[in-house]
Design a protein around this motif. Structure first.
Motif, PDB file in Angstrom:
ATOM      1  N   SER A 117      47.113 169.123 -16.372  1.00  0.00           N
ATOM      2  CA  SER A 117      46.821 168.063 -15.526  1.00  0.00           C
ATOM      3  C   SER A 117      46.204 168.360 -13.978  1.00  0.00           C
ATOM      4  CB  SER A 117      48.400 167.726 -15.050  1.00  0.00           C
ATOM      5  OG  SER A 117      49.159 168.901 -14.361  1.00  0.00           O
ATOM      6  N   GLU A 169      47.184 160.927 -22.580  1.00  0.00           N
ATOM      7  CA  GLU A 169      46.590 159.959 -22.124  1.00  0.00           C
ATOM      8  C   GLU A 169      46.605 160.323 -20.370  1.00  0.00           C
ATOM      9  OE1 GLU A 169      44.795 156.241 -23.861  1.00  0.00           O
ATOM     10  OE2 GLU A 169      46.894 156.015 -23.734  1.00  0.00           O
ATOM     11  N   TYR A 170      45.841 159.953 -19.404  1.00  0.00           N
ATOM     12  CA  TYR A 170      45.926 159.776 -18.219  1.00  0.00           C
ATOM     13  C   TYR A 170      45.735 158.483 -17.395  1.00  0.00           C
ATOM     14  CZ  TYR A 170      45.274 164.790 -18.802  1.00  0.00           C
ATOM     15  OH  TYR A 170      45.417 166.205 -19.123  1.00  0.00           O
ATOM     16  N   ARG A 177      45.580 159.702 -12.636  1.00  0.00           N
ATOM     17  CA  ARG A 177      45.463 161.200 -13.278  1.00  0.00           C
ATOM     18  C   ARG A 177      46.784 161.912 -13.666  1.00  0.00           C
ATOM     19  NH1 ARG A 177      42.095 163.676 -16.385  1.00  0.00           N
ATOM     20  NH2 ARG A 177      42.585 165.699 -15.729  1.00  0.00           N
ATOM     21  N   LYS A 178      47.775 160.936 -13.691  1.00  0.00           N
ATOM     22  CA  LYS A 178      49.048 161.328 -14.448  1.00  0.00           C
ATOM     23  C   LYS A 178      48.978 161.399 -15.928  1.00  0.00           C
ATOM     24  CE  LYS A 178      51.664 159.936 -10.088  1.00  0.00           C
ATOM     25  NZ  LYS A 178      52.496 159.020  -9.660  1.00  0.00           N
ATOM     26  N   PRO A 179      49.506 162.481 -16.487  1.00  0.00           N
ATOM     27  CA  PRO A 179      49.488 162.632 -17.838  1.00  0.00           C
ATOM     28  C   PRO A 179      50.607 161.512 -18.449  1.00  0.00           C
ATOM     29  CG  PRO A 179      50.485 164.593 -17.066  1.00  0.00           C
ATOM     30  CD  PRO A 179      49.872 163.608 -15.904  1.00  0.00           C
TER      31      PRO A 179
END
Length: 272
Positions: A26, A85-86, A90-92
């Motif tokens: 991350s 996916e992000y 940009r959080k998974p």
């Protein structure tokens, strides 16, 4: 010859494996060794992160909204897999893998013995990967020869052994060396020729796509076509490690299986 599979085995973790892998991936960082540039558009939009319940992570490429192509050695029986996916922050976000198919001719023993094998696999997602764009599937153009240019992409580590240095899609332009063929293509950084540390695949880049620029008659333009997957890497002068040579399994002999399996799963590939 000290060729080792570019396998995606993460360091031992105390957290649940998939959660720990997400934490490793991350943080924005380098990926393909040699300080390759980040790639947020073009072919980079097809690259996905694959994490397993045993703490391993690999690269793959979307070839249909719910279909991912990766390396056969990246998937194992009895392991649960997810696609990461992000979001825009940009959080998974995890995507569930519904089923997995490995080419019937794949041999794990051959990989361990550094021999060429059908190192390809497919993952079907339960829901479309909305943040990714499918790549165009093809095979290398003949004649295959030393000096032919290819581009590899993946989410692997920049520093061998440092899982936190992976997780960002990066790409590297490499050239074929030796005698490339239908079973294996060996690539090196054209600036170092594999003799010194340079660009190349590393841990976590396994299963990542290899592209070749090919003419498209209908569009009267050059397009990037996915022609193989990353299988292994070496350090300089064929030593253990990364940054020397990158081994790619071309789809020449296996594209038919990919297309047939996709059709059986109800996902015919466009233009095939």
């Amino acid at each position: 010859m000290a060729i080792s599979p570019a396998t995606a085995i993460a360091a031992p973790m105390k957290l649940p494996a998939i959660t720990a892998a997400l934490l490793l991936l991350s943080s924005p960082a380098l990926a393909i060794v040699g300080n390759a540039p980040a790639l947020n558009d073009g072919i980079g939009r097809s690259v996905v992160t694959i994490v397993g319940s045993r703490g391993n992570f690999c690269s793959g490429a979307l070839i249909a909204p719910r279909l991912v192509l990766t390396a056969g050695h990246c998937v194992q029986p009895g392991v649960d897999y997810r696609i990461v996916e992000y979001d825009r922050e940009r959080k998974p976000v995890l995507k569930t893998v519904r089923r997995v198919a490995v080419h019937p001719s794949f041999s794990a023993q051959s990989i361990q013995a550094h021999r060429a094998t059908a190192d390809v696999a497919l993952l079907e997602l339960e829901a479309p990967a909305t943040e990714r764009v499918p790549a165009s599937l093809g095979v290398p153009q003949p004649p295959l020869a030393a000096g032919n240019a290819f581009t590899v992409a993946g989410i692997g580590v920049a520093l061998p052994g440092d899982g936190k240095s992976g997780g960002v899609v990066r790409a590297a332009s490499l050239v074929a060396t030796g005698k490339p063929g239908t079973l294996q293509i060996r690539l090196v950084d054209p600036k170092t020729q594999g003799a010194k540390p340079g660009l190349g695949g590393c841990t976590g880049d396994s299963g990542g796509p290899a592209f070749e620029t090919q003419p498209q008659a209908q569009a009267q333009a050059q397009v990037q076509v996915l022609i193989g997957v990353i299988s292994w890497s070496t350090g300089p002068n064929l030593a253990d490690g990364c940054g020397g040579m990158t081994g790619v399994t071309p789809l020449t002999l296996y594209r038919g299986w990919v297309v047939q399996t996709a059709r059986q799963w109800g996902m015919p590939l466009g233009g095939n």
